[in-house]
Design an enzyme around this catalytic site. Structure first.
Site, PDB file in Angstrom:
ATOM      1  N   CYS A  63     -16.253   1.732   0.968  1.00  0.00           N
ATOM      2  CA  CYS A  63     -15.056   0.933   1.268  1.00  0.00           C
ATOM      3  C   CYS A  63     -14.622   1.095   2.728  1.00  0.00           C
ATOM      4  O   CYS A  63     -13.922   0.235   3.262  1.00  0.00           O
ATOM      5  CB  CYS A  63     -13.923   1.304   0.321  1.00  0.00           C
ATOM      6  SG  CYS A  63     -13.351   3.004   0.474  1.00  0.00           S
ATOM      7  N   ARG A  75     -13.618  -8.521   1.845  1.00  0.00           N
ATOM      8  CA  ARG A  75     -12.202  -8.264   1.578  1.00  0.00           C
ATOM      9  C   ARG A  75     -11.401  -9.535   1.873  1.00  0.00           C
ATOM     10  O   ARG A  75     -10.496  -9.904   1.122  1.00  0.00           O
ATOM     11  CB  ARG A  75     -11.681  -7.124   2.470  1.00  0.00           C
ATOM     12  CG  ARG A  75     -12.220  -5.733   2.175  1.00  0.00           C
ATOM     13  CD  ARG A  75     -11.754  -5.203   0.843  1.00  0.00           C
ATOM     14  NE  ARG A  75     -10.310  -5.146   0.735  1.00  0.00           N
ATOM     15  CZ  ARG A  75      -9.523  -4.158   1.188  1.00  0.00           C
ATOM     16  NH1 ARG A  75     -10.070  -3.115   1.780  1.00  0.00           N
ATOM     17  NH2 ARG A  75      -8.212  -4.192   1.013  1.00  0.00           N
ATOM     18  N   GLN A  93     -10.102  -3.858  -3.020  1.00  0.00           N
ATOM     19  CA  GLN A  93     -11.391  -3.389  -2.514  1.00  0.00           C
ATOM     20  C   GLN A  93     -12.490  -3.641  -3.538  1.00  0.00           C
ATOM     21  O   GLN A  93     -13.584  -4.098  -3.203  1.00  0.00           O
ATOM     22  CB  GLN A  93     -11.310  -1.885  -2.201  1.00  0.00           C
ATOM     23  CG  GLN A  93     -12.616  -1.299  -1.709  1.00  0.00           C
ATOM     24  CD  GLN A  93     -13.026  -1.826  -0.344  1.00  0.00           C
ATOM     25  OE1 GLN A  93     -12.250  -1.797   0.594  1.00  0.00           O
ATOM     26  NE2 GLN A  93     -14.249  -2.335  -0.236  1.00  0.00           N
ATOM     27  N   ARG A 142       0.873  -1.174   0.000  1.00  0.00           N
ATOM     28  CA  ARG A 142       0.000   0.000   0.000  1.00  0.00           C
ATOM     29  C   ARG A 142       0.906   1.217   0.000  1.00  0.00           C
ATOM     30  O   ARG A 142       1.713   1.395   0.916  1.00  0.00           O
ATOM     31  CB  ARG A 142      -0.905   0.001   1.238  1.00  0.00           C
ATOM     32  CG  ARG A 142      -1.551   1.352   1.473  1.00  0.00           C
ATOM     33  CD  ARG A 142      -2.651   1.336   2.487  1.00  0.00           C
ATOM     34  NE  ARG A 142      -3.822   0.656   1.984  1.00  0.00           N
ATOM     35  CZ  ARG A 142      -5.039   0.755   2.533  1.00  0.00           C
ATOM     36  NH1 ARG A 142      -5.228   1.492   3.604  1.00  0.00           N
ATOM     37  NH2 ARG A 142      -6.065   0.108   2.006  1.00  0.00           N
ATOM     38  N   HIS A 152      -7.532   0.853  -6.319  1.00  0.00           N
ATOM     39  CA  HIS A 152      -7.698  -0.006  -5.136  1.00  0.00           C
ATOM     40  C   HIS A 152      -8.359  -1.325  -5.583  1.00  0.00           C
ATOM     41  O   HIS A 152      -9.518  -1.584  -5.288  1.00  0.00           O
ATOM     42  CB  HIS A 152      -8.561   0.729  -4.106  1.00  0.00           C
ATOM     43  CG  HIS A 152      -8.482   0.179  -2.711  1.00  0.00           C
ATOM     44  ND1 HIS A 152      -7.727  -0.931  -2.386  1.00  0.00           N
ATOM     45  CD2 HIS A 152      -9.073   0.580  -1.557  1.00  0.00           C
ATOM     46  CE1 HIS A 152      -7.860  -1.172  -1.088  1.00  0.00           C
ATOM     47  NE2 HIS A 152      -8.659  -0.283  -0.564  1.00  0.00           N
ATOM     48  N   ASP A 178     -17.060   7.501  -1.396  1.00  0.00           N
ATOM     49  CA  ASP A 178     -15.785   7.366  -0.687  1.00  0.00           C
ATOM     50  C   ASP A 178     -15.460   8.742  -0.101  1.00  0.00           C
ATOM     51  O   ASP A 178     -16.090   9.748  -0.475  1.00  0.00           O
ATOM     52  CB  ASP A 178     -14.698   6.893  -1.670  1.00  0.00           C
ATOM     53  CG  ASP A 178     -13.362   6.597  -0.989  1.00  0.00           C
ATOM     54  OD1 ASP A 178     -13.344   6.407   0.245  1.00  0.00           O
ATOM     55  OD2 ASP A 178     -12.331   6.568  -1.692  1.00  0.00           O
TER      56      ASP A 178
HETATM   57  N1  NVA Z   1      -9.828   6.934  -1.215  1.00  0.00           N
HETATM   58  C1  NVA Z   1      -9.467   6.468   0.090  1.00  0.00           C
HETATM   59  C2  NVA Z   1      -9.728   5.009   0.222  1.00  0.00           C
HETATM   60  C3  NVA Z   1      -9.444   4.459   1.593  1.00  0.00           C
HETATM   61  C4  NVA Z   1      -9.640   2.969   1.671  1.00  0.00           C
HETATM   62  C5  NVA Z   1      -8.002   6.793   0.353  1.00  0.00           C
HETATM   63  O1  NVA Z   1      -7.195   6.614  -0.569  1.00  0.00           O
HETATM   64  O2  NVA Z   1      -7.672   7.232   1.448  1.00  0.00           O
HETATM   65  N1   CP Z   2     -11.136   0.016   2.623  1.00  0.00           N
HETATM   66  C1   CP Z   2      -9.867  -0.079   3.053  1.00  0.00           C
HETATM   67  O1   CP Z   2      -8.958  -0.302   2.269  1.00  0.00           O
HETATM   68  O2   CP Z   2      -9.706   0.056   4.392  1.00  0.00           O
HETATM   69  P1   CP Z   2      -8.324   0.240   5.172  1.00  0.00           P
HETATM   70  O3   CP Z   2      -7.783   1.584   4.769  1.00  0.00           O
HETATM   71  O4   CP Z   2      -8.712   0.192   6.617  1.00  0.00           O
HETATM   72  O5   CP Z   2      -7.399  -0.861   4.790  1.00  0.00           O
END
Ligand code: NVA
Ligand code: CP
Length: 300
Positions: free
Chosen positions: A259, A287, A132, A102, A129, A219
């Site tokens: 998500c 997930r 997800q 990540r 993502h 989101d």
């Molecule tokens: N768009 C959000 C998704 C979190 C799972 C982010 O990138 O923070």
């Molecule tokens: N939806 C998601 O990816 O959650 P986290 O940021 O908690 O991993």
């Protein structure tokens, strides 16, 4: 399938095959069947951003499959002090069977795959993502029976989630509509592709996007890494919210997905989130199953 770097790399058949395996693994887990499909395999999990779901579902997923997961925080790794990704990739490839990462830049994930010799899984970048969205597709098919004729609607920022949802929807032959403020559209190339390949609508009008939708998704207004823009974005996105009024534009039996983490009173109201909590937390559970399926496909 050698890696999961982005959904665009997967064919429709590969996506469906992951979803079918995810359904099977969910069924087996529910019935107490423990499949040690990845006995002795080791997954490194590099996190350059926070996570609850991704970290815990990958870690427990590997455990349930008989393997082992190592949490590798950016704060502790030399990569956080500037060791090049091409070196990190070659080193980790000699210890591990797979890497989940990540991070911010998509290029870092692609480079890890390019220079390493083991499967790489994208656990979120600024661009997409995919893990997800595999769980989201699984949840939609589970609840609606199939993807046939479904309309997916996304309200809000044209961010990583919007990019992956657009690709996931079009590849499974759903239609995709997004309402976002001008200047916050999803990736341009992906939108061109979506227009060519399927039914795609881009608008700044939330009602227009939500009209007759079967699935509404939103989101956060400010993603990880955009914390400094939070105030500015709150003003720009204030009308981009899933609320009771907007739900009236959608089909009566429309699902709502998120998500998570959710910001009640911003992109979604507390009422709508609670009314659709079953779907949203099932989505979070999925997930685990969807990623176990990805891990089996890549590491077995
Ligand atoms: N768009 C959000 C998704 C979190 C799972 C982010 O990138 O923070
Ligand atoms: N939806 C998601 O990816 O959650 P986290 O940021 O908690 O991993």
């Amino acid at each position: 399938m050698k890696h999961l770097l982005k959904l665009m790399d997967l064919s429709r058949e590969e996506i469906l095959s992951v979803l079918n395996l995810a359904d099977q693994l969910k069924y087996e887990r529910k019935h107490g069947v423990s499949g040690d499909y990845l006995k002795g395999k080791k997954l490194g999990m590099i996190f350059q951003k926070s996570s609850t779901r991704t970290r815990v579902s990958f870690e427990t997923g590997m455990y349930e499959l008989g393997g082992y997961a190592l949490f590798l925080s950016n704060r502790d790794l030399q990569i956080g002090r500037g060791e090049p990704v091409e070196d990190t990739a070659r080193v980790l490839s000699r210890y591990l069977d797979g890497i989940m990462i990540r991070t911010f830049e998509q290029k870092e994930v692609e480079d890890l795959a390019k220079y390493g010799s083991i499967p790489v899984i994208n656990g979120l970048t600024d661009y997409c993502h995919p893990c997800q969205v595999l769980a989201d597709l699984m949840t939609i098919r589970e609840r609606k029976g199939s993807f046939k004729g479904l309309r997916m609607c996304f309200i809000g920022d044209g961010n990583n989630m919007a990019n992956s949802l657009m690709v996931g929807a079009i590849k499974t032959k759903m239609s995709f509509a997004i309402a976002c403020p001008k200047g916050y559209e999803p990736n341009g190339e992906l939108m061109q592709w979506a227009k060519r390949e399927g039914e795609f609508l881009l608008t700044d009008n939330v009602e227009e996007a939500a009209k007759d939708a079967d699935v509404l998704i939103t989101d956060v207004w400010a993603s990880m890494g955009q914390e400094e823009e939070k105030q500015k974005r709150s003003a720009i996105f204030k009308d981009y919210q899933i609320n009771e009024t907007l739900m009236k534009a959608a089909k009566k039996d429309a699902m709502v997905l998120h998500c998570l983490p959710a910001h009640r009173g911003e992109e979604i109201t507390a009422d709508v989130l609670e009314a659709h909590a079953d779907e949203i937390f099932e989505e979070a559970e999925n997930r685990l199953h969807a990623q176990k399926a990805v891990l089996c496909k890549l590491l077995k």
